[in-house]
Scaffold this active site. Structure first.
Site, PDB file in Angstrom:
ATOM      1  N   GLY A  11       1.060  -1.186  -0.180  1.00  0.00           N
ATOM      2  CA  GLY A  11      -0.113  -0.035   0.037  1.00  0.00           C
ATOM      3  C   GLY A  11       1.081   1.210   0.146  1.00  0.00           C
ATOM      4  O   GLY A  11       1.033   1.774   1.190  1.00  0.00           O
ATOM      5  N   LEU A  12       1.154   2.011  -1.150  1.00  0.00           N
ATOM      6  CA  LEU A  12       1.997   3.063  -1.096  1.00  0.00           C
ATOM      7  C   LEU A  12       1.149   4.244  -1.326  1.00  0.00           C
ATOM      8  O   LEU A  12       1.296   4.949  -1.899  1.00  0.00           O
ATOM      9  CB  LEU A  12       3.371   2.940  -2.288  1.00  0.00           C
ATOM     10  CG  LEU A  12       3.825   1.890  -1.717  1.00  0.00           C
ATOM     11  CD1 LEU A  12       4.873   1.533  -3.205  1.00  0.00           C
ATOM     12  CD2 LEU A  12       4.713   1.861  -0.903  1.00  0.00           C
ATOM     13  N   MET A  15      -0.332   7.476   3.028  1.00  0.00           N
ATOM     14  CA  MET A  15       0.325   6.859   4.564  1.00  0.00           C
ATOM     15  C   MET A  15       1.076   5.471   4.134  1.00  0.00           C
ATOM     16  O   MET A  15       2.874   5.597   5.181  1.00  0.00           O
ATOM     17  CB  MET A  15      -0.954   6.497   5.937  1.00  0.00           C
ATOM     18  CG  MET A  15      -1.555   7.382   6.364  1.00  0.00           C
ATOM     19  SD  MET A  15      -0.412   8.225   7.764  1.00  0.00           S
ATOM     20  CE  MET A  15      -0.336   7.493   8.479  1.00  0.00           C
ATOM     21  N   ALA A  78      -9.801   0.015   4.712  1.00  0.00           N
ATOM     22  CA  ALA A  78     -10.368  -1.148   5.909  1.00  0.00           C
ATOM     23  C   ALA A  78     -11.656  -2.087   5.466  1.00  0.00           C
ATOM     24  O   ALA A  78     -11.608  -1.608   4.569  1.00  0.00           O
ATOM     25  CB  ALA A  78     -10.596  -0.452   7.355  1.00  0.00           C
ATOM     26  N   SER A 130      -0.959   6.953  14.404  1.00  0.00           N
ATOM     27  CA  SER A 130      -1.191   8.125  14.112  1.00  0.00           C
ATOM     28  C   SER A 130      -0.526   9.527  14.026  1.00  0.00           C
ATOM     29  O   SER A 130       0.712   8.946  14.870  1.00  0.00           O
ATOM     30  CB  SER A 130      -1.991   8.170  15.598  1.00  0.00           C
ATOM     31  OG  SER A 130      -2.837   9.441  15.515  1.00  0.00           O
ATOM     32  N   GLY A 132      -1.174  11.344  10.846  1.00  0.00           N
ATOM     33  CA  GLY A 132      -0.631  11.966   9.664  1.00  0.00           C
ATOM     34  C   GLY A 132       0.675  11.649   8.540  1.00  0.00           C
ATOM     35  O   GLY A 132       0.578  10.781   8.927  1.00  0.00           O
ATOM     36  N   LYS A 185      -6.629   3.057  19.444  1.00  0.00           N
ATOM     37  CA  LYS A 185      -6.592   3.382  18.127  1.00  0.00           C
ATOM     38  C   LYS A 185      -7.598   4.225  18.045  1.00  0.00           C
ATOM     39  O   LYS A 185      -7.843   5.135  17.779  1.00  0.00           O
ATOM     40  CB  LYS A 185      -6.057   3.143  17.067  1.00  0.00           C
ATOM     41  CG  LYS A 185      -5.932   4.090  16.133  1.00  0.00           C
ATOM     42  CD  LYS A 185      -5.029   5.560  16.078  1.00  0.00           C
ATOM     43  CE  LYS A 185      -4.675   5.781  14.793  1.00  0.00           C
ATOM     44  NZ  LYS A 185      -6.033   6.590  13.568  1.00  0.00           N
ATOM     45  N   HIS A 188      -8.398   6.658  21.042  1.00  0.00           N
ATOM     46  CA  HIS A 188      -7.415   7.851  20.618  1.00  0.00           C
ATOM     47  C   HIS A 188      -8.514   8.272  19.274  1.00  0.00           C
ATOM     48  O   HIS A 188      -8.339  10.258  19.534  1.00  0.00           O
ATOM     49  CB  HIS A 188      -6.635   7.423  20.021  1.00  0.00           C
ATOM     50  CG  HIS A 188      -5.479   8.658  19.326  1.00  0.00           C
ATOM     51  ND1 HIS A 188      -5.940   8.872  17.744  1.00  0.00           N
ATOM     52  CD2 HIS A 188      -4.660   9.275  19.389  1.00  0.00           C
ATOM     53  CE1 HIS A 188      -5.272   9.440  17.285  1.00  0.00           C
ATOM     54  NE2 HIS A 188      -4.488  10.023  17.932  1.00  0.00           N
ATOM     55  N   ASN A 189      -8.455   8.103  18.371  1.00  0.00           N
ATOM     56  CA  ASN A 189      -9.770   8.717  16.858  1.00  0.00           C
ATOM     57  C   ASN A 189     -10.874   9.498  17.771  1.00  0.00           C
ATOM     58  O   ASN A 189     -11.385  10.881  17.453  1.00  0.00           O
ATOM     59  CB  ASN A 189      -9.662   8.158  16.277  1.00  0.00           C
ATOM     60  CG  ASN A 189      -8.920   7.937  15.012  1.00  0.00           C
ATOM     61  OD1 ASN A 189      -7.531   7.700  16.114  1.00  0.00           O
ATOM     62  ND2 ASN A 189      -9.084   7.897  13.822  1.00  0.00           N
ATOM     63  N   GLU A 192     -10.061  13.001  19.749  1.00  0.00           N
ATOM     64  CA  GLU A 192      -9.502  13.149  18.365  1.00  0.00           C
ATOM     65  C   GLU A 192     -11.106  14.089  17.545  1.00  0.00           C
ATOM     66  O   GLU A 192     -11.113  15.144  17.488  1.00  0.00           O
ATOM     67  CB  GLU A 192      -8.978  12.839  17.368  1.00  0.00           C
ATOM     68  CG  GLU A 192      -8.204  13.135  16.381  1.00  0.00           C
ATOM     69  CD  GLU A 192      -8.242  12.809  14.826  1.00  0.00           C
ATOM     70  OE1 GLU A 192      -8.361  12.780  13.795  1.00  0.00           O
ATOM     71  OE2 GLU A 192      -7.282  11.933  15.451  1.00  0.00           O
ATOM     72  N   ARG A 289     -21.507  16.254  13.623  1.00  0.00           N
ATOM     73  CA  ARG A 289     -20.582  16.567  12.329  1.00  0.00           C
ATOM     74  C   ARG A 289     -21.962  15.925  11.305  1.00  0.00           C
ATOM     75  O   ARG A 289     -22.133  16.640  10.443  1.00  0.00           O
ATOM     76  CB  ARG A 289     -19.437  14.989  11.902  1.00  0.00           C
ATOM     77  CG  ARG A 289     -18.804  15.812  13.091  1.00  0.00           C
ATOM     78  CD  ARG A 289     -17.336  14.494  12.015  1.00  0.00           C
ATOM     79  NE  ARG A 289     -15.857  15.304  13.069  1.00  0.00           N
ATOM     80  CZ  ARG A 289     -14.525  14.799  12.954  1.00  0.00           C
ATOM     81  NH1 ARG A 289     -14.694  13.757  11.946  1.00  0.00           N
ATOM     82  NH2 ARG A 289     -13.779  14.660  13.266  1.00  0.00           N
ATOM     83  N   HIS A 453     -40.166  -4.259  35.467  1.00  0.00           N
ATOM     84  CA  HIS A 453     -39.350  -4.372  35.112  1.00  0.00           C
ATOM     85  C   HIS A 453     -38.188  -4.035  36.747  1.00  0.00           C
ATOM     86  O   HIS A 453     -36.990  -4.926  36.796  1.00  0.00           O
ATOM     87  CB  HIS A 453     -38.041  -3.189  34.165  1.00  0.00           C
ATOM     88  CG  HIS A 453     -38.808  -3.296  33.224  1.00  0.00           C
ATOM     89  ND1 HIS A 453     -39.000  -4.509  32.422  1.00  0.00           N
ATOM     90  CD2 HIS A 453     -39.526  -2.397  31.920  1.00  0.00           C
ATOM     91  CE1 HIS A 453     -39.432  -4.466  31.076  1.00  0.00           C
ATOM     92  NE2 HIS A 453     -39.743  -2.791  31.335  1.00  0.00           N
TER      93      HIS A 453
END
Length: 484
Positions: A11-12, A15, A78, A130, A132, A185, A188-189, A192, A289, A453
């Site tokens: 995967g070039l 990243m 992913a 992480s 970027g 991760k 973490h996001n 973020e 968002r 309940h």
């Protein structure tokens, strides 16, 4: 150049390309492959020219170019592409070889893949990366998990290429088994998402309520970044607000106000719901968002629905000071909630997470790097079983001091009709956490009234459940399920 590569990467894209350049700069020989094979030749002739890279035109060729145990890292989209590449790689590996997924995979997929790859006699690592494009090249934060036996084989490479903090400590260490690396991760996001949203809310208050220009806001965020709020996201906000378009106008004001997302914030919120953890700030950040994406509806609504008029007499200096407190208080809440989620996940999945170590991994290279992450490490070093970050004396004192200004910000924003969902939800979490008694007693009565309940009583031991015939028409039969 060595005849065999230390590690191979598939995967070039942005990243992947920068990460292999990072690896090569630290003295490693790297095998490279890309689904579009022409990209391999372009890279070898371009940024990789004269460097220690071995280009491969097939998976078989890539695997043949690697030292044993072979280490094949994927930086691909992913989902299905990861599974597809695993199937392509496996036939060319031998027992003890290692497959590494460095993308933003969902942690349940990583749990499944680790079991599958291990069943083939191979080892698997799912690692968060992480930072970027710049982080990948100069030193990212790396969060590996999966097959523990794989860690010694990749440790030197991963720690060499990761960001470094005081004393040369690497922002990379083993997280745990299965999907632990990708879970951390993901959190973490999520943090973020929360950090970005509270900063955006501060920006809107400065712009729409205080009438500040982009240059004025640039100066404020510059000062913020010189103090307790020193962090990557505050830093880039400062730079963005100072950036001008070709006509000399602020670039930020020419960008359409519809936010994109790749799903990691949503995954974090869904995981919190699954595990019963109140991840309110991050949840509101995801929904903010989503609301931003409904641009056409908002434009139509703005024409027909009116709200409060903005008070132009607000004390600007006081509000800027209060916003600093609000940002700091909410930021700590975001980390407290994120850590609470990781603690619950560790119980659920049997992971032994090093919470102080995770803070260290986030100190450099990653998007949420902040000055006070060192204080989080200290807090967990002092008390590894700390149940909530807000119960640490240092963070308790910070949030208590921040709350006066934070409350003024939220009250003023709501009075003036400016949405601050993340700042207010974080404050409500703080108030809820410090409340010995919440109104859930009434909620339990309601559940028992309409669904039998059951409930617990304050004058009886925990674990004993009761039902009341509220109408006089019901019977003694109760619901068989009770979830706290």
């Amino acid at each position: 150049m060595k005849k065999l590569a230390d590690i191979g990467l598939i995967g070039l894209a942005v990243m992947g390309e920068n990460l292999v350049l990072n690896m090569e700069s630290k003295g490693f020989t790297v095998g490279v492959f890309n689904r579009t094979v022409a990209r391999v030749d372009e890279f070898i002739a371009g940024r990789g020219a004269g460097k220690n890279f071995i280009g491969a035109h097939s998976i078989e060729e890539l695997c043949a170019s690697l030292e044993k145990p072979r280490k094949v890292m994927m930086l691909v989209k992913a989902g299905k592409p990861v599974d597809d590449f695993i199937e392509l790689i496996i036939p060319h590996l031998e027992e003890g070889d290692i497959i590494i997924d460095g993308g933003n995979s969902h942690f349940p997929d990583t749990i499944r893949r680790a079991k599958y790859v291990e069943s083939k006699g191979l080892l698997y690592i799912g690692t968060g990366v992480s930072g970027g494009e710049e982080g990948a090249l100069l030193g990212p934060s790396i969060m590996p998990g999966g097959s523990p036996a794989a860690w010694p084989a990749v440790k030197d490479i991963f720690q060499a290429i990761s960001a470094k903090v005081e004393g040369g400590a690497a922002c990379c260490d083993w997280v745990g088994e299965g999907g632990a690396g990708h879970f951390v991760k993901m959190v973490h996001n999520g943090i973020e998402y929360g950090d970005m949203q509270i900063i955006c809310e501060a920006y809107q208050l400065m712009k729409d309520m205080l009438g500040m220009s982009a240059d004025e806001m640039h100066d404020v965020f510059k000062k913020y970044n010189e103090g307790d709020l020193d962090s990557y996201l505050i830093e880039i906000t400062r730079d963005i607000l100072g950036f001008k378009d070709e006509d000399g106008e602020p670039m930020v004001e020419k960008i359409l106000d519809t936010a994109g997302q790749k799903g990691t914030g949503k995954w974090t919120a869904v995981s919190a719901l699954d595990l019963g953890i109140p991840l309110t700030l991050i949840g509101e950040s995801v929904f903010a968002r989503c609301l931003s994406a409904q641009k056409d509806m908002r434009v139509e609504a703005s024409k027909v629905i009116s709200g409060s008029a903005v008070d132009k007499t607000i004390d600007k200096a006081q509000m800027i000071s209060d916003l600093k407190d609000a940002l700091f208080g909410a930021k700590i809440i975001s980390y407290a909630q994120g850590y609470n989620l990781m603690m619950e996940a560790a119980k659920e999945y049997g992971w032994n997470l090093n919470y102080g170590g995770i803070a260290l991994m986030w100190r450099g290279g990653c998007i949420i790097r902040s000055r006070f992450l060192g204080d989080i490490k200290i807090a967990f070093d002092k008390n590894p079983t700390l149940p909530n970050l807000l119960l640490d004396p240092h963070f308790k004192e910070i949030v208590e001091k921040a709350q006066a200004g934070w409350r003024r910000v939220c009250a003023t924003a709501l009075t003036n009709g400016i949405p601050v969902p993340a700042l207010t939800s974080a404050l409500c979490y703080f108030d809820g956490l410090r409340s010995e008694r919440l109104p859930a007693n009434l909620l339990q009565a309601q559940r028992d009234y309409f669904g039998a309940h059951t409930y617990e009583r304050i004058d009886k031991p925990r674990g004993e459940f009761f039902h009341t015939n509220w109408t006089g028409r019901g019977g003694d039969t109760t619901s068989r399920t009770y979830v706290v």
